[in-house]
Design a protein around this motif. Sequence first.
Motif, PDB file in Angstrom:
ATOM      1  N   GLN A  16       0.824  -1.219   0.000  1.00 20.72           N
ATOM      2  CA  GLN A  16       0.000   0.000   0.000  1.00 20.72           C
ATOM      3  C   GLN A  16       0.848   1.254   0.000  1.00 20.72           C
ATOM      4  O   GLN A  16       0.463   2.282  -0.529  1.00 20.72           O
ATOM      5  N   ILE A  17       2.003   1.171   0.676  1.00 16.81           N
ATOM      6  CA  ILE A  17       2.815   2.383   0.762  1.00 16.81           C
ATOM      7  C   ILE A  17       4.175   2.204   0.094  1.00 16.81           C
ATOM      8  O   ILE A  17       5.066   3.006   0.261  1.00 16.81           O
TER       9      ILE A  17
ATOM     10  N   ASN B  13      -1.593   6.997   4.764  1.00 12.11           N
ATOM     11  CA  ASN B  13      -1.516   6.097   5.922  1.00 12.11           C
ATOM     12  C   ASN B  13      -1.464   4.641   5.492  1.00 12.11           C
ATOM     13  O   ASN B  13      -1.844   4.296   4.386  1.00 12.11           O
ATOM     14  N   ILE B  14      -1.033   3.809   6.421  1.00 11.74           N
ATOM     15  CA  ILE B  14      -1.155   2.367   6.209  1.00 11.74           C
ATOM     16  C   ILE B  14      -2.482   1.921   6.812  1.00 11.74           C
ATOM     17  O   ILE B  14      -2.859   2.366   7.900  1.00 11.74           O
ATOM     18  N   VAL B  88      -6.623   1.723  11.125  1.00  9.16           N
ATOM     19  CA  VAL B  88      -5.470   2.571  10.807  1.00  9.16           C
ATOM     20  C   VAL B  88      -4.218   2.040  11.522  1.00  9.16           C
ATOM     21  O   VAL B  88      -4.300   1.506  12.627  1.00  9.16           O
ATOM     22  N   GLN B  89      -3.076   2.137  10.856  1.00  7.77           N
ATOM     23  CA  GLN B  89      -1.804   1.680  11.440  1.00  7.77           C
ATOM     24  C   GLN B  89      -0.842   2.867  11.446  1.00  7.77           C
ATOM     25  O   GLN B  89      -0.199   3.138  10.439  1.00  7.77           O
ATOM     26  N   TYR B  90      -0.765   3.561  12.579  1.00  9.70           N
ATOM     27  CA  TYR B  90       0.148   4.710  12.623  1.00  9.70           C
ATOM     28  C   TYR B  90       1.604   4.254  12.696  1.00  9.70           C
ATOM     29  O   TYR B  90       1.949   3.395  13.493  1.00  9.70           O
ATOM     30  N   ARG B  91       2.428   4.864  11.867  1.00  9.49           N
ATOM     31  CA  ARG B  91       3.873   4.610  11.920  1.00  9.49           C
ATOM     32  C   ARG B  91       4.578   5.696  12.721  1.00  9.49           C
ATOM     33  O   ARG B  91       5.632   5.503  13.273  1.00  9.49           O
ATOM     34  N   TYR B  92       4.000   6.897  12.728  1.00 11.39           N
ATOM     35  CA  TYR B  92       4.616   8.035  13.423  1.00 11.39           C
ATOM     36  C   TYR B  92       3.785   8.451  14.640  1.00 11.39           C
ATOM     37  O   TYR B  92       4.313   8.640  15.716  1.00 11.39           O
ATOM     38  N   GLY B  93       2.467   8.608  14.412  1.00 14.10           N
ATOM     39  CA  GLY B  93       1.570   8.941  15.524  1.00 14.10           C
ATOM     40  C   GLY B  93       1.880  10.266  16.176  1.00 14.10           C
ATOM     41  O   GLY B  93       1.745  10.425  17.359  1.00 14.10           O
TER      42      GLY B  93
ATOM     43  N   SER C  45       0.795   1.600  17.459  1.00 10.52           N
ATOM     44  CA  SER C  45       0.148   1.741  16.147  1.00 10.52           C
ATOM     45  C   SER C  45      -1.194   2.468  16.225  1.00 10.52           C
ATOM     46  O   SER C  45      -1.775   2.818  15.207  1.00 10.52           O
ATOM     47  N   LYS C  46      -1.701   2.696  17.441  1.00  9.31           N
ATOM     48  CA  LYS C  46      -2.982   3.404  17.569  1.00  9.31           C
ATOM     49  C   LYS C  46      -2.836   4.715  18.352  1.00  9.31           C
ATOM     50  O   LYS C  46      -3.828   5.346  18.676  1.00  9.31           O
ATOM     51  N   THR C  47      -1.601   5.077  18.690  1.00  9.04           N
ATOM     52  CA  THR C  47      -1.429   6.298  19.466  1.00  9.04           C
ATOM     53  C   THR C  47      -1.198   7.487  18.545  1.00  9.04           C
ATOM     54  O   THR C  47      -0.684   7.343  17.442  1.00  9.04           O
ATOM     55  N   LEU C  48      -1.580   8.657  19.011  1.00  7.90           N
ATOM     56  CA  LEU C  48      -1.327   9.874  18.239  1.00  7.90           C
ATOM     57  C   LEU C  48      -1.332  11.065  19.188  1.00  7.90           C
ATOM     58  O   LEU C  48      -2.120  11.110  20.124  1.00  7.90           O
ATOM     59  N   TYR C 104       8.243  10.799  17.613  1.00 12.28           N
ATOM     60  CA  TYR C 104       7.044  10.147  17.080  1.00 12.28           C
ATOM     61  C   TYR C 104       6.481   9.281  18.190  1.00 12.28           C
ATOM     62  O   TYR C 104       7.185   8.401  18.712  1.00 12.28           O
ATOM     63  N   SER C 106       4.352   6.887  18.148  1.00 14.38           N
ATOM     64  CA  SER C 106       4.306   5.457  17.819  1.00 14.38           C
ATOM     65  C   SER C 106       5.637   4.803  18.167  1.00 14.38           C
ATOM     66  O   SER C 106       5.684   3.701  18.711  1.00 14.38           O
ATOM     67  N   GLU C 274       1.778  11.042   6.669  1.00 19.28           N
ATOM     68  CA  GLU C 274       0.786  10.442   7.566  1.00 19.28           C
ATOM     69  C   GLU C 274      -0.202  11.503   8.021  1.00 19.28           C
ATOM     70  O   GLU C 274       0.149  12.669   8.166  1.00 19.28           O
TER      71      GLU C 274
END
Lengths: 268, 93, 427
Positions: A16-17, B13-14, B88-93, C45-48, C104, C106, C274
């Motif tokens: 996807q990326i 996003n992934i 959603v799969q955050y890589r950076y968040g 993977s779910k934090t922001l 970051y 994550s 992102e």
Amino acid sequence: MPLNIIVCIKWVPNTQIVNIDPNTGTLIREGVPSIINPHDLNAVEMALRLKEKYGGVVTAVSMAPMSAKTGLEFVIGMGVDRAILVSDRVFAGADTLATSYTLSKVIEKLRPFDILIFGQETIDSSTAHIGAQTASWLRVPYLYYVVDVEYINGVVRATRRLEKKIEVYELPTPCLLAVAMKSNEPRPVKLSHKLRAKMENVIEVWTNNEVGLKRECIGLRGSPTVVEKCIVTPSVPRKKQRFDGQDVREAVKWLVDRLIEDEGLKII
Amino acid sequence: MKKMKVDEVLNTNIWDVDSKPHIVVDYEKCRRLCNKKACVYLCPAGCYTLTGGEILFSYEGCVECGTCRVICPHEAITWNYPLSGRGVQYRYG
Amino acid sequence: MSYLSNTKFDVIIVGAGPAGSTAAYTLAKNGLRVVVLERGRTAGSKTLYGGRVYSKPLEEVYENFRKEAPIERWVKKERFSFMSNGELLTLEYSSTDSTSFTAYLSRLASWMAQKAEEAGAVIVTDIRVDDLYLEDGVVKGVRCGDEVLRSNVVVDAEGVNRLILERFGMVPKLEKRQVALGLKQVIRLDASKIEGRLGLAAGEGLAWLIVGEATGYLPGGSFLYTNSSTISLGLVVFLEEAYQNINQHVFNILEDLKQKQSIKEVIADGVVIEYGAHLTPEMGLGMSPKKMYGDGLLIVGDAAGLLLNLGYTIRGVDFAAYSGYLAAKTILKAHSMGSYNSESLSFYQKLLEESFIMKEMKKHKKITKLMRSNEMFTIYPGILLDTVKKLFEIEYSSPTILQALRNSIKGKTSLLKLLWNIFRTFF
């Protein structure tokens, strides 16, 4: 007799990326997290349903770097009983021939097996070779685009859906089935299974010491495929037509009209 | 940088989108009870759109923030997180 | 319902964010059997969040934090701006030392989870906890689907959307006045461009907060943080006020901000890699449950409402992590006494009260209310910029500051009210 089912899964970069380097035509994999090839999860699901219905053991096999442990933990989380990670530097750089050869040799060590299940293809290369090639190495019957399978009186009855027809085959065991993509819904992982994956060291790692293959048949050296050229297909200019109304039915009608009038679409 | 659309930005996003929605909207409530429809403006992923004056919800681009659950004045939204790490799969968040 | 046997843990932690993993790390290091259940595919993977973390509390918990943690840049430059009609009035502070860094979340959360794992905690990902599991009214574990996992105590680190606590009846349903909505884009940009455009030395970080037009004049603020080779650009709006006043898609406010000259030239030729959004607790202690403990239960991090928005900066990650640390200390004490009832676990509340977290939150109790007064975001930025404009854009005669201010205020608010509000906010 409980079934011995083997599922092969591939650990692939998340396409996807992934972008394509416009100069070399190869995938830019750097910094791209890997995932289980999504079509292989359909294979895992099919194996687990067979196990639930007829009893047996499901073993997952993956040839990948050690980072693929996470992927194997996920399928154990779904309910796979045993997982083998075939991981050794000497296996790296393999094309489909060397990969299928290595997998077939690993699978031979898991005899007696009844049903081998593969995904339809992978998202990072889409060759759909591995199933057919592995079946050839093992000299077992092979059927692809399978959407459903039963096991009746020692016979595998597999249904496959083609564009215009549905075919039902009966195959002896052992046999190899490639599952049509999106033909089932992979189940969510369960806490008990996932805990087992984490706490009981269930993933076996096999190096070439365990498999014992000649260097010239595996990895880069065992791979006759040469990529001569990659062509990046140019993007097609868009016509930039837009439907601005609100009504969904009108929108569909407008779209179909455009396709018929402008693109010569025929409705049979 | 050119002005971007929300879909375009979400595409960076992934995702591992589940085949089943993790959020269910009771459209009947939206139709009968709600004039404001603030979800259309406030869902940061643009999951709520108006089609012919009515709410249309699509869960695929949901970033699981919970805004719609908190602002909906009519309890029209059944909200949960996706299973199995999907979404959603955050890589950076 | 199936009860998982042979897997009795001392502690179950719900959520592998900064709060959960820090609790797990501290407990595991001290020999307790800990499992962390995380709904995401990986920890983090779910934090922001926005982009900046205050370091000191984390250095107290994690050894070698400064060396090992995935830090992007130490913040050496702080900016606070009012924006109105595309014009900026900026206060800038450069310091030689730094107490905060950009990162970051994550990666930071993943690093913390790895620390916990190395210390002996079990981190189980892809698992959504649905409910607390009770025996005789006492929390004795969690339920995930049709499975129950037991433990002596559960640490709820589920985050701001505390579905589990709501189902349990420990907190009422989250209300829009209790939270703010944050959205953020991560924009890839060469380090040399980041530094050149923002006047930073190599490796130095910037934290920039902007109010006024930057949020479409909604109460809240926009932020820009510099990472090594990306920029975190986003905004936070109070949900109640946004709900009442918003007249365009919230995403477009961020896109509009990217088109403002002052931001546009910073992010030029950047690429968005992102985009995400998250709610943040904004009520100060108004979102916190009165008791952050129960029989067999402790609540930490965002789920406990432990976040402080001062307008010019936000503290969440260090509060969360430190509350996890205090919860772990409490559990260690309870473990040694052999009792996990609410009386022994009330020690957590005491530790919190004595810690900088509660002191900070109480000290700044009034600020939230003030930050949400609409004038702060709609009228004041305009007045201030207009005043400055009058002072600096001299043609023949120049006004005194007071004259300029009086002229700019005319018909909008009273000078006294303005001064009083500024005084109340900052002193």
